[in-house]
Each structure stands twice: as C-alpha cells, then as structure tokens.
Scaffold this active site. Sequence first.
Site, PDB file in Angstrom:
ATOM      1  N   TYR A  13       0.827  -1.216   0.000  1.00 13.77           N
ATOM      2  CA  TYR A  13       0.000   0.000   0.000  1.00 13.77           C
ATOM      3  C   TYR A  13       0.858   1.262   0.000  1.00 13.77           C
ATOM      4  CZ  TYR A  13      -4.477  -2.329   0.282  1.00 13.77           C
ATOM      5  OH  TYR A  13      -5.587  -3.060  -0.023  1.00 13.77           O
ATOM      6  N   TYR A 140     -14.352  -4.756   3.562  1.00 15.32           N
ATOM      7  CA  TYR A 140     -12.980  -5.119   3.187  1.00 15.32           C
ATOM      8  C   TYR A 140     -12.672  -6.461   3.826  1.00 15.32           C
ATOM      9  CZ  TYR A 140      -7.940  -5.356   2.810  1.00 15.32           C
ATOM     10  OH  TYR A 140      -6.671  -5.783   2.531  1.00 15.32           O
ATOM     11  N   ASP A 233     -16.595 -12.063   9.530  1.00 10.70           N
ATOM     12  CA  ASP A 233     -15.167 -11.769   9.371  1.00 10.70           C
ATOM     13  C   ASP A 233     -14.728 -10.967  10.602  1.00 10.70           C
ATOM     14  OD1 ASP A 233     -12.686 -10.753   8.827  1.00 10.70           O
ATOM     15  OD2 ASP A 233     -13.183  -9.961   6.844  1.00 10.70           O
ATOM     16  N   LYS A 262      -5.163 -11.669  12.885  1.00  9.04           N
ATOM     17  CA  LYS A 262      -4.566 -10.516  13.580  1.00  9.04           C
ATOM     18  C   LYS A 262      -4.300 -10.767  15.074  1.00  9.04           C
ATOM     19  CE  LYS A 262      -6.168  -7.005  10.290  1.00  9.04           C
ATOM     20  NZ  LYS A 262      -5.034  -6.384   9.657  1.00  9.04           N
TER      21      LYS A 262
HETATM   22  C1  PLP Z   1     -11.946  -7.364   8.335  1.00 14.94           C
HETATM   23  C2  PLP Z   1     -10.690  -7.800   7.664  1.00 14.94           C
HETATM   24  N1  PLP Z   1     -10.682  -8.967   6.984  1.00 14.94           N
HETATM   25  C3  PLP Z   1      -9.574  -9.416   6.379  1.00 14.94           C
HETATM   26  C4  PLP Z   1      -8.402  -8.698   6.412  1.00 14.94           C
HETATM   27  C5  PLP Z   1      -7.170  -9.211   5.703  1.00 14.94           C
HETATM   28  O1  PLP Z   1      -6.210  -9.577   6.635  1.00 14.94           O
HETATM   29  P1  PLP Z   1      -4.682  -9.797   6.186  1.00 14.94           P
HETATM   30  O2  PLP Z   1      -4.128  -8.441   5.904  1.00 14.94           O
HETATM   31  O3  PLP Z   1      -4.042 -10.441   7.377  1.00 14.94           O
HETATM   32  O4  PLP Z   1      -4.689 -10.670   4.996  1.00 14.94           O
HETATM   33  C6  PLP Z   1      -8.365  -7.491   7.107  1.00 14.94           C
HETATM   34  C7  PLP Z   1      -7.129  -6.698   7.156  1.00 14.94           C
HETATM   35  O5  PLP Z   1      -7.062  -5.579   7.581  1.00 14.94           O
HETATM   36  C8  PLP Z   1      -9.540  -7.035   7.749  1.00 14.94           C
HETATM   37  O6  PLP Z   1      -9.575  -5.876   8.408  1.00 14.94           O
END
Ligand code: PLP
Length: 421
Positions: A13, A140, A233, A262
């Site tokens: 990014y 996202y 998610d 995370k």
């Molecule tokens: C809600 C959500 N799902 C999926 C992801 C993707 O995670 P990663 O960056 O570990 O692939 C993120 C990343 O910020 C996220 O905020």
Amino acid sequence: MTLVTDSPVWRPYTQHALQPGAVKIARAEGCWLEAEDGSRFLDAISSWWVITHGHRRPEIMQAIREQTESLDQVIFAGFTHEPAERLARRLVEITPKGLDYVFYSDSGSTSVEVAIKMALGFWRNRGKARTRIIALEHGYHGDTVGTMSAGARSAFNASYEPLLFDVARVPFPHQGREQQSLDALEAACKAGAAAFLVEPLILGAGGMLIYSAQTLGRMREICAQYGVLFIADEVMTGFGRTGNLFACEQAGVVPDIACYSKGITGGALPLAATMCKAEIFDAHYSQDRACAFFHSSSYTANPIACAAALANLDIWEKGDARESVTRLCGLQEERIARFRTDGRFDNVRRLGTITALDLRAQQDGYLASIGLDLLGFFNERGLLLRPLGRTIYVLPPYCITGEELDLAYATIDEAAARFSN
Ligand SMILES: Cc1ncc(COP(=O)(O)O)c(C=O)c1O
C-alpha cells in the site's frame, strides 16, 4: 527521522514515487516503536491492527522461545502436534457456541478465502447449486482475488476488476437507514445465495463505519430464515477490539463460519483460524475423496504461531486482558468526547477500544492527498496513524496509557488546525 530509500523492498500500500522512504525500526515495546536513529513512534494503530496487549508481551515472547526448542514447521496433512490440538480445543471453548471445527491458515485474507470456499463446498457437496456470495457495501476482507471480489470495488482493486467475481451487494446500514439494508439482504437471500459475508459491528478499511448490534442480529436472523450461511469476518474485530472478546457476542450471534487472525497471537506471529459449525464439516465428510476440503497453506498451523496463540489465550483467560480493554474503552471515551462538538470534524464515533473521526476537508476518498498529508504530519511528530483519506482513527494496543492517548489526540488537534477547512 532517517529514512531508508535505497532498498529493493517493495512495500505494501505504498506509492514509492510519493513515499520513497521508510523508517527503519530496530525495537518495539508496549505501544512504542524505536527507530535505528533513536526516534520513537507511538503505535496508535497497533501495527495494522494486529498488536493487542502491546508489543513483545513477555508471556507470548516466552512461549515462542520455548516452542522453538522442540518444533518448527511440520506438515499438517496426516500429521498434527500438541500446540495445534490444544489451540483448536481452546478456540472452540471461547468462540460462540456451535463453532466446533477449526481450519488453520496464516492471514486474514486466507481465513476469509477459506470461509468462502467452505461455503461453496458445503452447497456443492449437498447437491445444491448455490454459489452467490452476498456482501456489505464498503466491506474489506483482504487482498486475494476472492476476498477482493467480496470487498468494495475501489482504488484498492481497480486494476484487477476483470478477475473479480460478482457478488450481491447490500447497502451499509447507516443509522436511520437500517431497514433499507435489511430489506436488500432479505431480497438477496430470497434470490438464492450460498453465504452472507460481513464484518460484525464495524467496517475497518471501509472507513471505520459502525452499525448497531441490533442490526447485526437481524442480519443473522434473515440469513437463518433463508438458509444462507452467515460468515462473520472477525479478523479486525476479534480479540477485544470492540469491547467484547468477539464482536458477534454483542448481538448474541453465532455465525455458521467465523474468521479470526490478527489478534489471535496477540499480533506476534501470523496465524489464522476459520471456524465452522459441524454441518459444514459434515458436508465435506464422505467416502468420496472429491468431497474433501481442498485448501492448504504450506505454513498451516505453524507450531510456534500456535504456541503464541495459546499464550495469548492464557492472557485472556487468566491474565489482565479484559480489564485492560474495559479501561481502554473508558480512556478512549473520555478523550473523544470533546471532539463530538468540534466543528472541524464529522461523524465522531467510538466502538469499544476504537475511535474514529472524519476531518472536514475539501477532498474525500482514500486517494485524496489529505490522507498522505496527514500521514506525514503525524509521522513527523512521532505518531503512527494511517488515516483512511480524511478519516482519522485511533486503534491502539490495550496497554496504552491515558498520557500516551493524550499525546495522540493533541497531535490530532494540531492536524485539524492545519488541515481542516
Ligand atoms: C476485516 C478484515 N478482513 C480481512 C483482512 C485481511 O487480513 P490480512 O491483511 O491479514 O490478509 C483485514 C485486514 O485488515 C480485515 O480488516
């Protein structure tokens, strides 16, 4: 502040033509990052939302050291190991009741990709032609092709558009317009869909957009009514961010599939878990090898990452994590309160430990130069914030003190004096 400029590294990014350098960090502790030249940065976004308790939390570091004494990566098909087995059992205990199976991968994106594949496999193995995914506007879910498809179409994925599959999109449930969103979800479910994929209570990269637990609960009910699988998610929201261990708890929601990453290791190492109800696993359980779940990452269930996650769960179960989260919710509320009547900001909001506020600026959108201007302004002042366009958010590790938060908000105040109109 010294920047590394002569480097073969291609950073995420990052528009290298506009952001040619990067700060070289040598040490991290608690909420602070220390650069090689001695400059310090308050990590007010938990290093992209992963660090929960604080950098280098001693119990997690110790667990990692101990695990390296006996195991490194071990193939996870046909073989298993104690850290993965113990972690799976404990995840089943602490996540919403009914999520009885755990599939490991190594990032948020893969955890969601796995969830989508589980949903499609479920329907195919049951002999039903359901393939459509429903997703929320501004969502996202990651940067793989599947997760980009489910996420909002934006500058993030414009170049890859021809590869992305179509999904049914439900409007975001803005306050006062929830019914519109619920009606759209119901229509999409009625039309036939495999699954509804949603970030519970708050959309992160989409702009820290918050919606109510009641709406989340209604979404869950609608999916249940039409037999559409509900995928939560919780990659960003999981492990305390919203004030509860998991955001779904606030709505009493049990998803059919849930994605965690995370904060699962406290942010120390990459790991992800996609958890599902028994019926999803059972749909893949067959004498027919073609019905197996065909997914793997080389680093599935890395033992050292699993050990870090187990130490993290100990901190949640026996340590001080819950108190730290409650304390941080209070500290954040005290500090954001005065901005609610500050004319330089719109939509000043808080959910659990996260605050966000939209700076009144002429430009809008992620690519607006205001985002980079703010980023540079904060960096120069030793504050790590990464605004999403004009949306400034504070998502700190739970160990942050009131004084450290005061530093962050004083700098936000200064930025508003410079950049708002
Ligand atoms: C809600 C959500 N799902 C999926 C992801 C993707 O995670 P990663 O960056 O570990 O692939 C993120 C990343 O910020 C996220 O905020």
